[in-house]
Design an enzyme around this catalytic site. Structure first.
Site, PDB file in Angstrom:
ATOM      1  N   GLN A   9       0.829  -1.199   0.000  1.00 25.05           N
ATOM      2  CA  GLN A   9       0.000   0.000   0.000  1.00 25.05           C
ATOM      3  C   GLN A   9       0.870   1.258   0.000  1.00 25.05           C
ATOM      4  O   GLN A   9       1.926   1.302   0.623  1.00 25.05           O
ATOM      5  CB  GLN A   9      -0.916  -0.006   1.225  1.00 25.05           C
ATOM      6  N   SER A  92       3.871  -6.440   2.842  1.00 26.53           N
ATOM      7  CA  SER A  92       2.525  -6.412   3.442  1.00 26.53           C
ATOM      8  C   SER A  92       1.516  -7.022   2.471  1.00 26.53           C
ATOM      9  O   SER A  92       1.599  -8.222   2.179  1.00 26.53           O
ATOM     10  CB  SER A  92       2.165  -4.989   3.860  1.00 26.53           C
ATOM     11  N   LEU A  93       0.564  -6.243   1.937  1.00 28.17           N
ATOM     12  CA  LEU A  93      -0.422  -6.839   1.037  1.00 28.17           C
ATOM     13  C   LEU A  93       0.245  -7.450  -0.188  1.00 28.17           C
ATOM     14  O   LEU A  93      -0.313  -8.361  -0.826  1.00 28.17           O
ATOM     15  CB  LEU A  93      -1.471  -5.807   0.614  1.00 28.17           C
ATOM     16  N   ARG A 117      -9.651  -8.083   3.982  1.00 28.94           N
ATOM     17  CA  ARG A 117      -8.513  -7.588   4.778  1.00 28.94           C
ATOM     18  C   ARG A 117      -8.577  -6.067   4.916  1.00 28.94           C
ATOM     19  O   ARG A 117      -8.400  -5.520   6.010  1.00 28.94           O
ATOM     20  CB  ARG A 117      -7.203  -8.014   4.109  1.00 28.94           C
ATOM     21  N   HIS A 201      -0.381  -3.242  11.173  1.00 33.59           N
ATOM     22  CA  HIS A 201       0.735  -4.039  11.688  1.00 33.59           C
ATOM     23  C   HIS A 201       1.095  -3.710  13.139  1.00 33.59           C
ATOM     24  O   HIS A 201       2.256  -3.537  13.481  1.00 33.59           O
ATOM     25  CB  HIS A 201       1.960  -3.901  10.779  1.00 33.59           C
ATOM     26  N   GLN A 250       0.546 -11.790  10.138  1.00 30.96           N
ATOM     27  CA  GLN A 250       1.036 -10.592   9.441  1.00 30.96           C
ATOM     28  C   GLN A 250       0.177  -9.364   9.735  1.00 30.96           C
ATOM     29  O   GLN A 250       0.656  -8.234   9.744  1.00 30.96           O
ATOM     30  CB  GLN A 250       1.064 -10.866   7.929  1.00 30.96           C
TER      31      GLN A 250
END
Length: 311
Positions: A9, A92-93, A117, A201, A250
């Site tokens: 992102q 991340s994503l 998510r 996170h 995660q």
């Protein structure tokens, strides 16, 4: 040895992937499949919408994945296989894009998971109560000390270890604001609040982790064609049940990007291809390990250059 890496992102831009879709039918098919899976004209938003709407977490996550997978399909059209990489990884994503590229998840399932998510992360903390900040110029031990000192009973945790010069903290807004000031006092070159809609996170994301655990339980995840370097352990995994467990962790866990790049380099990776929108990961890799080259591939020209050996 090569690795394929996928951005997270913040890399979203209006128009990303449009030229790929125009040049490669297989790339266009990715956007069509994501639109159908979500019941939304997401590709229209990506190519002709406004950046504020695209940046909403629930839109940005599947949009970035779609763009990365479109670029991967374009590469495949020019003769590059996912198995030309020794490892795949994502920030991340981006880890979901890596898994889809490696055949562990279908594109449709990945799009639906990322929509869940994004919604779950946004819903986990009321708007305005959480925050994130980037701290530049302090080592990880110093940032961890700042986060600990700034917490004062609130949540303030290291969220991303991006590269030697950049660490991100996440948590309750008041604590993150304290961390910014304390980081400056500790000698940080810069410490700035980030324009994000939720504190990703960190432990405040626990409700989102629960939702992802339930969502992942409903999805078939196959053994990836190449090992995936997982954010939270910074090493490779191939077992589907372990991958699912790490995807849940995660959501609240630290993105160990610097350690992931170091680990891949230690295995012999000397070349990384950043597949999708932007060049953020390429910049991080230059700061992590000068011996690893990184090529950003997000346009038809990038694809042609990479596959003709002129990148």
């Amino acid at each position: 040895m090569r690795a394929f890496i996928f951005p997270g992102q913040g890399a979203q831009t209006i128009g990303m992937g449009q030229a790929l879709a125009a040049a490669y039918p297989t790339a266009k098919a990715v956007f069509d499949e994501v639109d159908e899976a979500l019941g939304q004209d997401l590709s229209g938003l990506i190519w002709e919408g406004d950046i504020e709407t695209l940046t909403l977490t629930a839109n940005a996550q599947p949009a970035l994945m779609a763009t990365s997978l479109a670029a991967m399909k374009a590469l495949e059209s020019e003769g590059v296989s996912i198995t030309d990489a020794a490892f795949v990884a994502g920030h991340s994503l981006g880890e979901y894009a890596a898994l889809a590229a490696a055949g562990a998840l279908t594109i449709a399932d990945t799009a639906r998971l990322l929509r869940i998510r994004g919604d779950a992360m946004q819903a986990a903390v009321p708007a305005g109560e959480g925050a994130m900040a980037a701290i530049l110029g302090l080592d990880i031990a110093a940032v961890e000390q700042v986060a600990n000192d700034a917490a004062q009973g609130a949540v303030c945790e290291v969220a991303n270890e991006n590269d030697p010069a950049q660490t991100v903290v996440s948590g309750e807004k008041s604590a993150i604001e304290r961390a910014v000031e304390m980081a400056k006092e500790a000698g940080a070159k810069r410490a700035v609040m980030l324009p994000v809609s939720a504190p990703f996170h960190c432990s405040l994301m626990a409700p989102a982790a629960e939702r992802m655990q339930a969502a992942l339980a409903e999805v078939e995840l196959k053994t990836p064609a190449v090992p995936v370097v997982a954010n939270v352990v910074a090493s490779s995994v191939t077992d589907p049940s372990e991958i699912k467990d790490l995807l849940v962790k995660q959501v609240t866990g630290r993105v160990r990007w610097r350690a992931s790049v170091d680990w891949m380099a230690a295995q012999g990776v000397t070349e990384m291809w950043e597949i999708g929108s932007g060049k953020a990961l390429s910049g991080m890799i230059r700061r992590i390990n000068r011996d690893v080259t990184c090529t950003a591939i997000g346009t038809p020209d990038d694809v042609k250059a990479a596959t003709s050996g002129t990148a």
